[in-house]
Motif scaffolding. Structure first.
Motif, PDB file in Angstrom:
ATOM      1  N   MET A   1       0.839  -1.202   0.000  1.00 56.12           N
ATOM      2  CA  MET A   1       0.000   0.000   0.000  1.00 56.12           C
ATOM      3  C   MET A   1       0.873   1.252   0.000  1.00 56.12           C
ATOM      4  O   MET A   1       0.675   2.170  -0.793  1.00 56.12           O
ATOM      5  CB  MET A   1      -0.861  -0.039   1.271  1.00 56.12           C
ATOM      6  CG  MET A   1      -1.944   0.974   1.308  1.00 56.12           C
ATOM      7  SD  MET A   1      -3.113   0.630   0.011  1.00 56.12           S
ATOM      8  CE  MET A   1      -3.192   2.238  -0.710  1.00 56.12           C
ATOM      9  N   VAL A   2       1.849   1.243   0.907  1.00 59.02           N
ATOM     10  CA  VAL A   2       2.745   2.397   1.001  1.00 59.02           C
ATOM     11  C   VAL A   2       3.525   2.556  -0.304  1.00 59.02           C
ATOM     12  O   VAL A   2       3.637   3.643  -0.865  1.00 59.02           O
ATOM     13  CB  VAL A   2       3.695   2.227   2.201  1.00 59.02           C
ATOM     14  CG1 VAL A   2       4.760   3.296   2.194  1.00 59.02           C
ATOM     15  CG2 VAL A   2       2.914   2.271   3.496  1.00 59.02           C
TER      16      VAL A   2
ATOM     17  N   ILE B   1       2.840   1.613  -3.328  1.00 60.31           N
ATOM     18  CA  ILE B   1       2.067   2.055  -4.489  1.00 60.31           C
ATOM     19  C   ILE B   1       1.723   3.533  -4.359  1.00 60.31           C
ATOM     20  O   ILE B   1       1.716   4.269  -5.333  1.00 60.31           O
ATOM     21  CB  ILE B   1       0.795   1.198  -4.624  1.00 60.31           C
ATOM     22  CG1 ILE B   1       1.191  -0.171  -5.159  1.00 60.31           C
ATOM     23  CG2 ILE B   1      -0.212   1.843  -5.539  1.00 60.31           C
ATOM     24  CD1 ILE B   1       0.073  -1.137  -5.257  1.00 60.31           C
ATOM     25  N   SER B   2       1.487   3.978  -3.129  1.00 58.55           N
ATOM     26  CA  SER B   2       1.042   5.352  -2.942  1.00 58.55           C
ATOM     27  C   SER B   2       2.167   6.367  -3.133  1.00 58.55           C
ATOM     28  O   SER B   2       1.952   7.432  -3.685  1.00 58.55           O
ATOM     29  CB  SER B   2       0.458   5.523  -1.543  1.00 58.55           C
ATOM     30  OG  SER B   2      -0.530   4.567  -1.312  1.00 58.55           O
ATOM     31  N   ILE B   3       3.367   6.028  -2.668  1.00 56.08           N
ATOM     32  CA  ILE B   3       4.436   7.031  -2.698  1.00 56.08           C
ATOM     33  C   ILE B   3       4.912   7.224  -4.132  1.00 56.08           C
ATOM     34  O   ILE B   3       5.333   6.283  -4.786  1.00 56.08           O
ATOM     35  CB  ILE B   3       5.605   6.595  -1.797  1.00 56.08           C
ATOM     36  CG1 ILE B   3       5.152   6.600  -0.348  1.00 56.08           C
ATOM     37  CG2 ILE B   3       6.789   7.513  -1.966  1.00 56.08           C
ATOM     38  CD1 ILE B   3       6.238   6.254   0.611  1.00 56.08           C
TER      39      ILE B   3
ATOM     40  N   ARG C   1       0.595  -6.839  -5.605  1.00 56.24           N
ATOM     41  CA  ARG C   1      -0.819  -6.680  -5.288  1.00 56.24           C
ATOM     42  C   ARG C   1      -1.686  -7.465  -6.266  1.00 56.24           C
ATOM     43  O   ARG C   1      -2.597  -8.188  -5.866  1.00 56.24           O
ATOM     44  CB  ARG C   1      -1.201  -5.203  -5.316  1.00 56.24           C
ATOM     45  CG  ARG C   1      -2.641  -4.984  -4.934  1.00 56.24           C
ATOM     46  CD  ARG C   1      -2.948  -3.563  -4.633  1.00 56.24           C
ATOM     47  NE  ARG C   1      -2.956  -2.765  -5.862  1.00 56.24           N
ATOM     48  CZ  ARG C   1      -3.404  -1.515  -5.902  1.00 56.24           C
ATOM     49  NH1 ARG C   1      -3.818  -0.934  -4.819  1.00 56.24           N
ATOM     50  NH2 ARG C   1      -3.391  -0.835  -7.022  1.00 56.24           N
TER      51      ARG C   1
ATOM     52  N   MET D   1      -0.918  10.925  -0.296  1.00 63.48           N
ATOM     53  CA  MET D   1      -1.137   9.884  -1.305  1.00 63.48           C
ATOM     54  C   MET D   1      -1.580   8.583  -0.632  1.00 63.48           C
ATOM     55  O   MET D   1      -2.516   7.928  -1.092  1.00 63.48           O
ATOM     56  CB  MET D   1       0.142   9.627  -2.107  1.00 63.48           C
ATOM     57  CG  MET D   1       0.590  10.780  -2.958  1.00 63.48           C
ATOM     58  SD  MET D   1      -0.656  11.290  -4.107  1.00 63.48           S
ATOM     59  CE  MET D   1       0.027  10.665  -5.593  1.00 63.48           C
ATOM     60  N   ILE D   2      -0.909   8.204   0.454  1.00 59.90           N
ATOM     61  CA  ILE D   2      -1.280   6.971   1.153  1.00 59.90           C
ATOM     62  C   ILE D   2      -2.699   7.094   1.696  1.00 59.90           C
ATOM     63  O   ILE D   2      -3.522   6.192   1.537  1.00 59.90           O
ATOM     64  CB  ILE D   2      -0.284   6.680   2.296  1.00 59.90           C
ATOM     65  CG1 ILE D   2       1.098   6.360   1.718  1.00 59.90           C
ATOM     66  CG2 ILE D   2      -0.753   5.522   3.142  1.00 59.90           C
ATOM     67  CD1 ILE D   2       2.180   6.244   2.756  1.00 59.90           C
TER      68      ILE D   2
ATOM     69  N   ASN E   1      -5.282   6.855  -1.092  1.00 54.24           N
ATOM     70  CA  ASN E   1      -5.409   5.494  -1.607  1.00 54.24           C
ATOM     71  C   ASN E   1      -6.122   4.578  -0.623  1.00 54.24           C
ATOM     72  O   ASN E   1      -6.998   3.811  -1.006  1.00 54.24           O
ATOM     73  CB  ASN E   1      -4.030   4.920  -1.931  1.00 54.24           C
ATOM     74  CG  ASN E   1      -3.576   5.327  -3.313  1.00 54.24           C
ATOM     75  OD1 ASN E   1      -4.373   5.311  -4.242  1.00 54.24           O
ATOM     76  ND2 ASN E   1      -2.331   5.714  -3.448  1.00 54.24           N
TER      77      ASN E   1
END
Lengths: 347, 629
Positions: free
Chosen positions: A168-169, A171-173, A228, B607-608, B611
């Motif tokens: 999750m981290v 993909i987000s960063i 994922r 962003m985290i 999401n």
């Protein structure tokens, strides 16, 4: 199958042709940017453009009327000057395609490296980008898939949760944030890795170290997204009835997973690998700027900054074509990985 | 098998409910709607709730911080650049506005670290929280302004024999009676890069030809001290007085570059000599100082035909912790104020001053007065009126602050408060992303519903069009938009929509394909419902949850896209945006890392959060997951 491949390639090239035509016309509609340099360079540039059919030179023998605003007027020599005029974008495009097909001539840089052939500039830069992209793919695909399989097999355990949070981290960063942190920690704080791309003359060790930050920052997001999608697919397959059947008929868990689950789970994952492959190419643009890697992405930016539209267009064309060709090949590989998908078969 | 007879009698049966009527009992459980159920399931997902909270806080801050913060983030305030983040008082060691630096050149004269910006020495000393000077100097081969000692290297620049080089002083006059002496200290240290100690000579040259010289030490490799009585030498040569230059020659050699090291060179003379000052300028005690003065055209200038450099110059280094706020806003710099300024302060009752008495008469009456003491005053000649004063005071008052400012996240290269800049940038980016997503949502639903609902040739054509557009790399599309239409918020919105709507449209299309074949749609159609009714009343409400949650995830994508563009120098201009702020500060990564680290963390956080929030919404609205938990 052969017919399908041909059809797919044909369609691909039509799409490519349309996209390039649209972008070419749009690029040609940008305000005209004069090449830099003195008269000698300008004359050389315009003569080249004339011989390739991108500008028109006033012909004293034939033409009489005034055409309007010339692009460039050369200094008077032997009592006359050369007048160069723009010609319609579509005509230029036709000439551009003709030059590539017949002479493999991609045009010339205007201000980035004046009067150097675009293909020479591109050739000197494409390998760095391709190499990085390939190394990143070679590392991230197996890692991502393995991590995904691991998480799926250990579903709802601490391992799975840890991996999920990391994913999750990851993909987000955004990649540029990741590069910032990597640079700060490993290049400036600890001093283990170079803070910019090593020059060509650097020692092998430094060169090798120079790859670490770009490759890691390219791989990180990719590994997470592969992981994922692999986890999601595999979890679904593992819960399916045919896998239960496979176990009932006497296969061990390992056999059932390797022979049945994995292969089926891979089918939907291929599009994401395709998407990532293309994204690595454009995503490396920021990386190339931040790490000053002499690749295609940075070339594209320099071309925009210097208003070298011709060079920018060649770069665009290559990036677009690369993505399209990757797409075609990956579509074709579906049939290989999943025999149920008969490519091009009638309903 | 045993046979059993069972007999039933009429009395065995009785009516269950002979008197009352049977009604359905009311359900004990509470009724729920789709929305309520979704919210309940969303709340079960702890991480998504946390993400929603963080998101809410960040959004509220981005709305209120730019309104409430008094700091100015539009004008450039260069003196206030790169102040460190400060929350606690200086000296607490954490988040206190101090900057720690290691291995910085030490200014031995002023006893402060040598900073590239010029600050007054007093202020610099007052700002230092700690200072550790390394007692061992480092020997360097370049002339640093803060270096000292070392040797002058005079070296040949070719390996051709006969190409000797020399270093010569300005023309000086000597005579017999004033007891002129020359004292030169040489050194026999090895270690100058790719050169070797060579043969040299020292002489006085008084004419134009090579014969008009008075040799003090002929070509040799004798590196001992040279102490010559020049007057005696003149006498020996039969000269009464001499107007000459001092020359050092180095003989070139074919095997290596040759050099000679000179540590000191001094002329002395009796007090009666007329040119003592000139002699002093031509002498040098400190080789580094001599090289640093080399470009000054004075008597101290030594011309040279070969390579003149410095070897083993001593440079001290120090580690220090400095309070950046004290440095910029502290007490110390002398500032010149006009008499009108002073008069206005007196009128406001902040201070009193009598220019006839002079600086001593200054009295500070209020805390609002910008100056603490008057150092000097200027009086115009004719009218004897006060024209200006030079005063010392706290710099922050001179810069127009009531009290010393405090920046939570520090300041950037333009001296802007990063805290405010960050949140106003976040506001712009969020606004941009929400507007873009909303427009994409509308276009996507219209396009996707037409394409998905009607299918067939319409769908085929619309799909091909989308594919064609979608295959153009987004960076190409954005570049062309920005280059054609300029760079402002409107163009940015349009360009981002042009890139983004295809995705929303495809999501909407899939939803229509999913629901249009369902029985209830067929039933409604059989009852005579028109397309419009089917689309808006039956299909869209079922599919819209998925489309909306995809849009939420899309907001994060648009924020990322905007930031990427900024990193590619195509960032939004004319208003503060998050991406532009990030990319501008990227250059400070090595020296002022806080300017980029804090915004990066916030970027990563948002962003985290977006999401996680989007994923939580998606799971909550996904009907297939209903009841699975």
């Amino acid at each position: 199958m052969g017919k399908y491949i041909l059809k797919r390639l044909g369609l691909g090239f039509i799409t490519l042709f349309l996209i390039l035509s649209i972008t070419f016309i749009l690029v040609k509609m940008l305000p005209y940017a004069r090449p830099i340099g003195g008269d000698q360079q300008q004359i050389a540039y315009f003569e080249k453009q004339y011989s390739l059919g991108y500008v028109y030179r006033f012909d004293y023998a034939k033409d009489e009327a005034e055409f309007g605003e010339p692009l460039y007027v050369s200094p008077v020599q032997n009592g006359k000057a050369n007048y160069y005029y723009n010609i319609p974008a579509l005509k230029q495009y036709a000439n551009w395609v003709k030059n590539i097909v017949t002479k493999w001539d991609w045009g010339y840089s205007k201000s980035y490296q004046p009067n150097v052939s675009a293909s020479v500039i591109i050739r000197s830069r494409i390998w760095v980008s391709l190499r990085l992209s390939l190394i990143a793919s070679i590392i991230s695909i197996p890692f991502g898939i393995l991590l995904g399989i691991w998480a799926a097999l250990k579903k709802n355990t601490a391992t799975d949760h840890t991996i999920s949070v990391l994913v999750m981290v990851g993909i987000s960063i955004p990649s540029f944030i990741l590069i910032t942190f990597l640079l700060r920690i490993f290049a400036y704080k600890l001093g283990w890795l170079p803070s910019t791309w090593p020059t060509d003359s650097a020692a092998f060790g430094t060169k090798f170290k120079g790859y670490i930050i770009p490759v890691v920052s390219l791989c990180f997001g990719r590994i997470c997204s592969y992981c994922r999608s692999v986890r999601a697919e595999l979890c679904e397959v593992l819960a399916s009835e045919y896998l239960l059947l496979a176990r009932t008929k006497g296969l061990t868990r390992r056999q059932a997973i390797v022979r049945h689950a994995l292969k089926n789970a891979m089918v939907p994952i291929f599009p994401s690998i395709l998407a990532a492959f293309i994204a690595i190419f454009t995503g490396s643009m920021i990386l190339e700027t931040l790490y000053s890697i002499p690749g295609l992405g940075r070339l594209y930016l320099s071309a925009i900054t210097l208003k070298d539209w011709d060079l920018m267009f060649v770069d665009m064309a290559i990036t677009t074509a690369y993505g399209m060709i990757c797409g075609i090949f990956l579509d074709l590989s579906y049939g290989w990985i999943d025999p149920r998908i008969r490519m091009g078969a009638k309903k | 098998m045993e046979k059993r007879n069972i007999e039933f009698k009429p009395n065995d049966f009785e009516l269950v409910n002979a008197t009352a009527k049977i009604f359905d009992t009311k359900l004990d459980t509470k009724p729920t709607t789709f929305m309520k159920d979704a919210i309940r399931r969303f709340c079960k997902n702890k991480s998504s709730v946390a993400a929603a909270l963080i998101l809410g806080i960040l959004i509220l801050m981005s709305i209120f911080v730019p309104i409430l913060s008094p700091h100015d983030i539009d004008t450039v305030k260069t003196p206030e650049k790169f102040l460190e983040p400060k929350l606690f008082e200086a000296g607490t060691g954490f988040w206190d506005g101090t900057r720690e630096k290691q291995h910085i050149v030490y200014d031995t004269v002023n006893e402060v670290p040598a900073l590239s910006e010029k600050y007054s020495v007093d202020n610099l000393k007052a700002s230092l929280v700690s200072l550790t000077v390394n007692p061992e100097p480092e020997l360097v081969d370049n002339a640093n302004p803060y270096g000292q000692g070392g040797f002058i290297v005079l070296a040949t620049d070719s390996k051709v024999p006969g190409r000797d080089v020399y270093m010569s002083s300005k023309r000086l006059s000597f005579n017999v009676k004033d007891k002129y002496r020359l004292h030169v200290v040489f050194s026999n240290e090895e270690g100058v890069a790719d050169s070797r100690l060579g043969e040299y000579r020292v002489y006085l040259k008084y004419g134009d030809t090579d014969e008009d010289i008075l040799v003090l030490r002929d070509f040799s490799r004798d590196y001992s001290e040279l102490d010559v009585d020049l007057s005696a030498a003149l006498e020996a040569a039969g000269l009464n007085s001499l107007n000459a230059q001092l020359y050092f020659d180095v003989k070139s050699s074919a095997d290596a570059y040759q050099y000679v090291l000179i540590e000191r060179c001094s002329f002395t003379a009796a007090e009666s000599a007329s040119n003592l000052e000139l002699l002093e300028e031509a002498s040098f005690e400190d080789a580094t100082a001599m090289i640093n003065n080399a470009d000054v055209s004075s008597q101290g200038y030594w011309s040279c035909t070969g390579r003149k450099g410095i070897h083993n110059s001593k440079l001290y280094y120090c580690d220090y912790v400095i309070d950046t706020y004290m440095l910029v806003y502290g007490n110390g710099d002398l500032v010149r104020y006009s008499a009108t300024d002073l008069q206005s302060w007196i009128e406001k009752g902040w201070c009193s001053y009598d220019h006839k008495v002079g600086p001593e008469s200054f009295q500070r009456l209020s805390d609002e007065c910008p100056i603490d003491e008057v150092v000097s005053q200027e009086i115009t000649g004719v009218t004897k009126k006060l024209s200006a004063i030079t005063a010392r005071g706290w710099n922050y008052r001179a810069l127009g602050y009531k009290e010393m400012p405090k920046y939570l996240f520090g300041t950037d290269a333009s001296g802007h408060d990063l805290f405010k800049k960050l949140f106003s940038g976040l506001l712009t980016s969020l606004f941009l992303a929400v507007v873009v997503t909303a427009i994409c949502f509308i276009i996507g639903i219209i396009w996707g519903s037409i394409s998905g609902y009607y299918g067939g040739l319409t769908d085929l054509l619309m799909e091909r069009f989308c594919e064609l557009l979608g295959r153009i790399p987004w960076i190409v599309m954005m570049t062309l938009f920005i280059l054609h239409f300029g760079n402002n918020l409107g163009v940015f919105v349009v360009a981002l929509v042009a890139v983004d709507w295809i995705y929303t449209a495809s999501v909407a299309r899939v939803q229509f394909y999913r629901f249009k074949g369902r029985e209830y749609v067929l039933a409604s159609r059989t009852l005579g419902a028109k397309d419009k009714r089917l689309i808006f009343k039956h299909i869209l409400p079922n599919g819209i949850g998925t489309i909306i949650t995809n849009c939420v995830l899309d907001i994060a994508g648009v924020i990322g896209l905007e930031a990427q563009l900024a990193y590619l120098n195509l960032g939004l201009q004319g208003s503060h945006s998050f991406g532009v702020m990030l990319s501008e500060n990227q250059a400070n990564l090595s020296v002022y890392p806080f300017t980029i680290i804090v915004p990066s963390v916030v970027m990563a956080l948002i962003m985290i959060a977006l999401n996680l929030f989007g994923n939580g919404l998606r799971d909550a609205f996904n009907p297939s997951l209903k009841g699975s938990d």
